[in-house]
Design a protein around this motif. Structure first.
Motif, short mmCIF file in Angstrom:
data_model
loop_
_atom_site.label_atom_id
_atom_site.label_comp_id
_atom_site.label_asym_id
_atom_site.label_seq_id
_atom_site.Cartn_x
_atom_site.Cartn_y
_atom_site.Cartn_z
N VAL A 16 0.86 -1.18 0.00
CA VAL A 16 0.00 0.00 0.00
C VAL A 16 0.90 1.23 0.00
CG1 VAL A 16 -1.78 1.29 1.24
CG2 VAL A 16 -1.82 -1.23 1.24
N ARG A 17 0.76 2.04 -1.01
CA ARG A 17 1.66 3.18 -1.18
C ARG A 17 1.62 4.14 0.00
NH1 ARG A 17 1.78 8.26 -5.48
NH2 ARG A 17 2.29 9.60 -3.75
N HIS A 18 2.81 4.60 0.38
CA HIS A 18 2.91 5.63 1.41
C HIS A 18 2.37 6.94 0.82
CE1 HIS A 18 4.56 8.40 4.32
NE2 HIS A 18 4.94 7.39 5.07
N PRO A 19 1.43 7.60 1.51
CA PRO A 19 0.79 8.77 0.90
C PRO A 19 1.66 10.01 0.79
CG PRO A 19 -0.07 8.39 3.11
CD PRO A 19 0.81 7.22 2.79
N TRP A 20 2.85 9.99 1.38
CA TRP A 20 3.74 11.14 1.21
C TRP A 20 5.04 10.78 0.47
CZ3 TRP A 20 0.58 11.29 5.57
CH2 TRP A 20 -0.19 12.46 5.71
N PRO A 70 -14.41 19.76 -1.42
CA PRO A 70 -13.46 18.65 -1.26
C PRO A 70 -13.40 18.15 0.18
CG PRO A 70 -12.50 20.37 -2.62
CD PRO A 70 -13.78 20.94 -2.06
N ALA A 71 -13.35 16.82 0.33
CA ALA A 71 -13.30 16.22 1.66
C ALA A 71 -11.93 16.43 2.29
CB ALA A 71 -13.61 14.74 1.56
N ARG A 72 -11.91 16.55 3.61
CA ARG A 72 -10.67 16.70 4.37
C ARG A 72 -10.68 15.73 5.54
NH1 ARG A 72 -7.12 20.51 1.77
NH2 ARG A 72 -8.51 21.82 0.51
N GLY A 73 -9.49 15.36 5.98
CA GLY A 73 -9.38 14.52 7.17
C GLY A 73 -8.62 13.23 6.93
N LEU A 74 -8.86 12.59 5.78
CA LEU A 74 -8.19 11.33 5.48
C LEU A 74 -7.33 11.49 4.22
CD1 LEU A 74 -11.03 8.74 6.17
CD2 LEU A 74 -9.26 9.56 7.72
N ARG A 75 -6.07 11.15 4.37
CA ARG A 75 -5.14 11.25 3.25
C ARG A 75 -5.23 10.03 2.34
NH1 ARG A 75 -1.69 15.21 0.97
NH2 ARG A 75 0.12 14.19 0.06
N SER A 76 -5.51 8.87 2.94
CA SER A 76 -5.55 7.62 2.18
C SER A 76 -6.44 6.63 2.91
CB SER A 76 -4.13 7.06 2.04
OG SER A 76 -4.13 5.76 1.50
N ALA A 108 -1.06 12.41 9.47
CA ALA A 108 -0.06 11.33 9.34
C ALA A 108 -0.20 10.20 10.35
CB ALA A 108 1.35 11.90 9.39
N ARG A 109 -1.39 9.95 10.87
CA ARG A 109 -1.61 8.78 11.72
C ARG A 109 -2.05 7.61 10.85
NH1 ARG A 109 -6.04 9.70 15.45
NH2 ARG A 109 -6.74 11.25 13.91
N LEU A 110 -1.46 6.44 11.08
CA LEU A 110 -1.84 5.22 10.39
C LEU A 110 -2.68 4.36 11.33
CD1 LEU A 110 -1.72 3.08 8.12
CD2 LEU A 110 0.49 2.35 9.06
N LEU A 111 -3.91 4.07 10.95
CA LEU A 111 -4.84 3.30 11.77
C LEU A 111 -5.41 2.18 10.92
CD1 LEU A 111 -6.74 6.46 13.08
CD2 LEU A 111 -4.95 5.23 14.32
N HIS A 112 -5.59 1.00 11.51
CA HIS A 112 -6.16 -0.09 10.72
C HIS A 112 -6.95 -1.04 11.60
CE1 HIS A 112 -3.24 -3.16 12.07
NE2 HIS A 112 -2.30 -2.23 11.95
N SER A 113 -7.84 -1.79 10.95
CA SER A 113 -8.65 -2.77 11.67
C SER A 113 -7.80 -3.96 12.07
CB SER A 113 -9.83 -3.22 10.79
OG SER A 113 -9.39 -3.63 9.52
N THR A 114 -8.22 -4.64 13.13
CA THR A 114 -7.40 -5.73 13.67
C THR A 114 -7.34 -6.94 12.75
OG1 THR A 114 -9.32 -6.55 14.91
CG2 THR A 114 -7.83 -5.04 16.06
#
Length: 239
Positions: free
Chosen positions: A138-142, A178-184, A228-234
């Protein structure tokens, strides 16, 4: 479709058979591009959007996509909206759907081990040539040369929607901006068209997109926030 598409066929089949399967796959994807491109004035979707093509005159594929987009609008509380920018633009569903159809056709033709990557929307089946499960970065968004996650599996549809290439181009249909809050946003499922639409909808929701995704147990996900926080489901299938 304005993106690069790659195909890895990992079955031990004769070279001419592999070439034929690849040719048929890319022929289908070019057909989809000709019909659904929003950049080609003569495409069916553009002619439909301008009112030059009646629904009764539309192809079966266009009628199917219209129906699916309506269903996805309802399933996402209106955040997946093919009319969000004013005209009809089903791109948030079509790319994933087209790749899913291509993968289904490959499977039916005996190519049980393959990876189709349509601009970051990935459908894998079976195993890679090494005999191991497919690995999907999964590409790094920066950083376009890096990954932020690597997933692995033998039957996965992985769709990523982000604002790192074209800026904040995903519209929040409720605010009309335009939506804001999530980069990816990355969503994993078994149907790439649905996963693609869900990822797009979550980006459109902004920060609330993550809690909405949490209510979809059959679609593990990962999000990278604007800060720049990375969060994911378990249950995300991490490598």
């Amino acid at each position: 479709m304005g993106t690069a598409i790659s195909l890895d066929l990992a079955d031990d089949l004769p070279r001419d058979e592999l070439d034929r399967l690849a040719d048929e796959t890319f022929r289908w994807l070019r057909e989809v591009d000709a019909r659904f491109s929003t950049y080609r004035d003569d495409s069916e979707v553009c002619r439909f959007g301008r009112g030059e093509l009646l629904l009764s005159e539309a192809s079966a594929d266009l009628r199917l996509v219209l129906e699916r987009c309506a269903d996805l609008w309802a399933a996402t509380d209106g955040f997946f909206d093919a009319y969000a920018t004013g005209g009809f633009d089903p791109s948030g569903y079509v790319k994933g759907w087209a790749a899913q159809v291509a993968s289904d056709r490959l499977l039916a033709a005996g190519a049980a081990n393959h990876c189709l990557n349509a601009g970051g929307d990935v459908r894998v089946r079976g195993r890679a040539a090494s005999g191991r499960p497919w690995r999907i970065g999964v590409r790094h968004p920066w950083n376009p040369m890096a990954t932020c996650l690597v997933l692995a599996g033998t039957d996965l549809a992985v769709a990523t929607s982000g604002v790192y290439e074209r800026g904040h181009h995903v519209f929040d249909p409720r605010r009309g901006a335009p939506a804001r809050g999530l980069r990816s946003v990355t969503v994993v499922g078994t149907d790439l068209g649905v996963a693609d639409a869900y990822a797009t909808a979550a980006v459109a929701m902004g920060a609330a997109g993550r809690s909405w995704l949490d209510r979809l147990p059959d679609h593990p996900h990962a999000v990278v926030t604007d800060d720049a926080r990375l969060l994911h489901s378990t249950n995300l299938p991490l490598a």
